[in-house]
Design an enzyme around this catalytic site. Structure first.
Site, PDB file in Angstrom:
ATOM      1  N   CYS A  80       6.436  -4.402  15.802  1.00 11.25           N
ATOM      2  CA  CYS A  80       5.907  -3.390  16.731  1.00 11.25           C
ATOM      3  C   CYS A  80       4.458  -3.785  17.018  1.00 11.25           C
ATOM      4  O   CYS A  80       3.673  -4.019  16.089  1.00 11.25           O
ATOM      5  CB  CYS A  80       5.971  -2.003  16.100  1.00 11.25           C
ATOM      6  SG  CYS A  80       7.637  -1.560  15.584  1.00 11.25           S
ATOM      7  N   GLU A  87       0.836  -1.207   0.000  1.00 14.58           N
ATOM      8  CA  GLU A  87       0.000   0.000   0.000  1.00 14.58           C
ATOM      9  C   GLU A  87       0.871   1.259   0.000  1.00 14.58           C
ATOM     10  O   GLU A  87       1.979   1.260   0.557  1.00 14.58           O
ATOM     11  CB  GLU A  87      -0.926  -0.009   1.218  1.00 14.58           C
ATOM     12  CG  GLU A  87      -1.976  -1.102   1.123  1.00 14.58           C
ATOM     13  CD  GLU A  87      -2.977  -1.075   2.268  1.00 14.58           C
ATOM     14  OE1 GLU A  87      -4.166  -1.307   2.001  1.00 14.58           O
ATOM     15  OE2 GLU A  87      -2.590  -0.829   3.427  1.00 14.58           O
ATOM     16  N   CYS A 123       6.535  -6.940   7.442  1.00  8.86           N
ATOM     17  CA  CYS A 123       7.652  -6.417   8.247  1.00  8.86           C
ATOM     18  C   CYS A 123       7.910  -7.401   9.379  1.00  8.86           C
ATOM     19  O   CYS A 123       6.974  -7.989   9.914  1.00  8.86           O
ATOM     20  CB  CYS A 123       7.274  -5.052   8.817  1.00  8.86           C
ATOM     21  SG  CYS A 123       8.601  -4.281   9.769  1.00  8.86           S
ATOM     22  N   CYS A 172      -1.136   6.431  10.012  1.00  9.99           N
ATOM     23  CA  CYS A 172       0.112   5.803  10.447  1.00  9.99           C
ATOM     24  C   CYS A 172      -0.169   4.522  11.191  1.00  9.99           C
ATOM     25  O   CYS A 172      -1.012   4.490  12.086  1.00  9.99           O
ATOM     26  CB  CYS A 172       0.852   6.732  11.408  1.00  9.99           C
ATOM     27  SG  CYS A 172       1.748   7.987  10.579  1.00  9.99           S
ATOM     28  N   ASN A 225      -3.836   5.611  15.810  1.00 10.24           N
ATOM     29  CA  ASN A 225      -4.957   5.335  14.905  1.00 10.24           C
ATOM     30  C   ASN A 225      -5.422   3.907  15.154  1.00 10.24           C
ATOM     31  O   ASN A 225      -4.677   2.966  14.864  1.00 10.24           O
ATOM     32  CB  ASN A 225      -4.498   5.481  13.449  1.00 10.24           C
ATOM     33  CG  ASN A 225      -4.003   6.874  13.175  1.00 10.24           C
ATOM     34  OD1 ASN A 225      -4.674   7.848  13.504  1.00 10.24           O
ATOM     35  ND2 ASN A 225      -2.809   6.987  12.621  1.00 10.24           N
ATOM     36  N   CYS A 255       3.512   8.609   1.184  1.00 13.75           N
ATOM     37  CA  CYS A 255       4.072   7.666   2.151  1.00 13.75           C
ATOM     38  C   CYS A 255       4.255   6.333   1.427  1.00 13.75           C
ATOM     39  O   CYS A 255       3.274   5.732   0.980  1.00 13.75           O
ATOM     40  CB  CYS A 255       3.089   7.548   3.315  1.00 13.75           C
ATOM     41  SG  CYS A 255       3.585   6.352   4.546  1.00 13.75           S
ATOM     42  N   SER A 311      12.258   6.715   7.851  1.00 12.87           N
ATOM     43  CA  SER A 311      11.836   6.482   9.229  1.00 12.87           C
ATOM     44  C   SER A 311      12.244   5.079   9.657  1.00 12.87           C
ATOM     45  O   SER A 311      12.030   4.118   8.927  1.00 12.87           O
ATOM     46  CB  SER A 311      10.310   6.622   9.297  1.00 12.87           C
ATOM     47  OG  SER A 311       9.861   6.239  10.566  1.00 12.87           O
ATOM     48  N   CYS A 365       1.276  -2.032  15.450  1.00 12.51           N
ATOM     49  CA  CYS A 365       1.285  -1.737  14.010  1.00 12.51           C
ATOM     50  C   CYS A 365       0.591  -2.838  13.225  1.00 12.51           C
ATOM     51  O   CYS A 365       0.910  -4.023  13.380  1.00 12.51           O
ATOM     52  CB  CYS A 365       2.732  -1.585  13.553  1.00 12.51           C
ATOM     53  SG  CYS A 365       2.920  -1.564  11.768  1.00 12.51           S
ATOM     54  N   LEU A 376      10.242   6.314  18.500  1.00 16.80           N
ATOM     55  CA  LEU A 376      10.653   6.148  19.903  1.00 16.80           C
ATOM     56  C   LEU A 376       9.557   5.405  20.688  1.00 16.80           C
ATOM     57  O   LEU A 376       9.775   4.343  21.241  1.00 16.80           O
ATOM     58  CB  LEU A 376      10.885   7.544  20.489  1.00 16.80           C
ATOM     59  CG  LEU A 376      12.004   7.749  21.466  1.00 16.80           C
ATOM     60  CD1 LEU A 376      13.288   7.082  21.030  1.00 16.80           C
ATOM     61  CD2 LEU A 376      12.230   9.253  21.649  1.00 16.80           C
ATOM     62  N   GLY A 386       6.762  -1.773   6.185  1.00 13.94           N
ATOM     63  CA  GLY A 386       8.152  -2.228   6.226  1.00 13.94           C
ATOM     64  C   GLY A 386       9.073  -1.316   7.009  1.00 13.94           C
ATOM     65  O   GLY A 386       8.757  -0.157   7.277  1.00 13.94           O
TER      66      GLY A 386
HETATM   67  S1  SF4 Z   1       5.897   0.250  12.775  1.00  9.93           S
HETATM   68 FE1  SF4 Z   1       7.223   0.053  10.997  1.00  9.93          FE
HETATM   69  S2  SF4 Z   1       8.949  -1.152  11.769  1.00  9.93           S
HETATM   70 FE2  SF4 Z   1       7.305  -1.434  13.245  1.00  9.93          FE
HETATM   71  S3  SF4 Z   1       6.241  -3.298  12.554  1.00  9.93           S
HETATM   72 FE3  SF4 Z   1       5.190  -1.545  11.627  1.00  9.93          FE
HETATM   73  S4  SF4 Z   1       6.114  -1.343   9.615  1.00  9.93           S
HETATM   74 FE4  SF4 Z   1       7.499  -2.595  10.854  1.00  9.93          FE
END
Ligand code: SF4
Length: 348
Positions: free
Chosen positions: A121, A97, A117, A341, A295, A110, A196, A124, A220, A164
């Site tokens: 995180c 995307e 990935c 995000c 979000n 973006c 980033s 995410c 962070l 990613g």
């Molecule tokens: S925030 Fe970025 S680095 Fe972390 S899992 Fe999602 S895509 Fe990967």
């Protein structure tokens, strides 16, 4: 896929590679420069439309080369028409995307650097896909070519903040960024390109050592190791003291602000004490501190209430001049189409 194996994929090649390729194929080095401009500066991916090259060379390009490896699968537009999310299908049937956001005179794109990935995180959506593969430089670049031809507003900024971890695909990301920056390419100023990272410390160090000029943003998201490990397991490999050290080194060496991203998660990292710890963590580093109210997706994490967000920010604002950082609040755009995000995800 068979077709791709037999042909030369030219999208993603840099100027030197295209010049070498044209020379190997009996043309001049200048032909390589022309190709570079056609593809990246003008976004022309059909050799028939490359008007200043010979028919013989056009035939070679048409018959033996590939200029496009991604296809638009779906396009979603936000209610206010300012955010567009693109779903692209790749040559191996994977999906990525890309998000285009218009804010006044700014048009930010973006882009994704990987399919899925593996940084994991916890907040995410992309992480839920796991890691599938790195994108090629061509697949990264074509996202921008596509958006540029589809949106009638000049692209002013590119951020590697899509799907990613860009520094896990370092070479292809930097190769694409260099083509975005090249005057014969997209001609974007270095300060309009942001990479980033979740905090891959050795790659940040490499980036500093290579004297790269693109903006650097570091996710962070927590002010202590204990908190960060819970939402970003990568912190167990590269803890905050190392991350802060390289961030400081970047900002001193480049004499420019590093960006710290802080996704604000209800009950996780949004307490007043967290704001104080955060302030002390980045004290003295020339930085922009982007606070991003979370979000929400289908997961367990929630966005704090507006009052809680405000309380958190007020603490940070008090000392921003004295401590050397500048606080910005980033209300993500396009949440109604899951383009905010941390919301990018593709389920095959
Ligand atoms: S925030 Fe970025 S680095 Fe972390 S899992 Fe999602 S895509 Fe990967």
């Amino acid at each position: 896929m068979q077709e791709y194996k037999k042909k030369n994929i030219l999208i993603g090649k840099n100027l030197e590679e295209l010049q070498n390729w044209t020379q190997i194929n009996g043309e001049t080095k200048f032909r390589g420069t022309q190709l570079f401009e056609w593809v990246y500066k003008r976004g022309v991916l059909d050799p028939k439309q490359m008007t200043n090259i010979s028919d013989k060379f056009k035939n070679l390009l048409e018959n033996e080369c590939i200029f496009s490896t991604i296809k638009l699968e779906k396009l979603s537009t936000s209610n206010n028409n300012k955010t567009i999310k693109y779903l692209f299908k790749l040559k191996d049937n994977q999906f990525i995307e890309t998000v285009s956001m218009i804010d006044g005179k700014f048009h930010t794109v973006c882009i994704s650097s990987q399919v899925g990935c593996n940084v994991d995180c916890k907040f995410c959506a992309t992480a839920s896909m796991g890691f599938i593969r790195n994108l090629t430089a061509g697949e990264i670049i074509e996202q921008l070519i596509y958006v540029r031809s589809n949106v009638n507003q000049k692209i002013t900024n590119v951020v590697f903040m899509g799907m990613g971890e860009p520094f896990m695909n370092y070479d292809n990301v930097l190769k694409s960024a260099d083509i975005f920056h090249d005057n014969l390419g997209f001609g974007l100023s270095a300060k309009r390109i942001t990479i980033s990272t979740a905090g891959i410390v050795p790659k940040i160090q490499k980036y500093i050592d290579e004297n790269r000029n693109y903006n650097l943003a570091v996710s962070l998201n927590a002010p202590t190791d204990k908190q960060r490990e819970k939402i970003m397991p990568i912190n167990m490999i590269w803890p905050l003291k190392d991350l802060i050290r390289v961030s400081n080194e970047f900002s001193i060496g480049k004499r420019k602000n590093i960006m710290f991203e802080y996704v604000l998660l209800k009950g996780i990292n949004d307490h007043q004490e967290d704001a104080i710890n955060l302030m002390n963590l980045i004290k003295g580093i020339n930085s922009k501190l982007n606070i991003i109210p979370y979000n929400e997706t289908d997961g367990i994490y929630k966005r704090p209430k507006e009052q809680e967000i405000d309380n958190f920010i007020q603490i940070l604002l008090k000392n921003q001049k004295k401590f050397g950082y500048r606080v910005l609040v980033r209300w993500s755009k396009g949440q109604d189409i899951n383009a905010g995000c941390g919301q990018l995800v593709v389920n095959n």
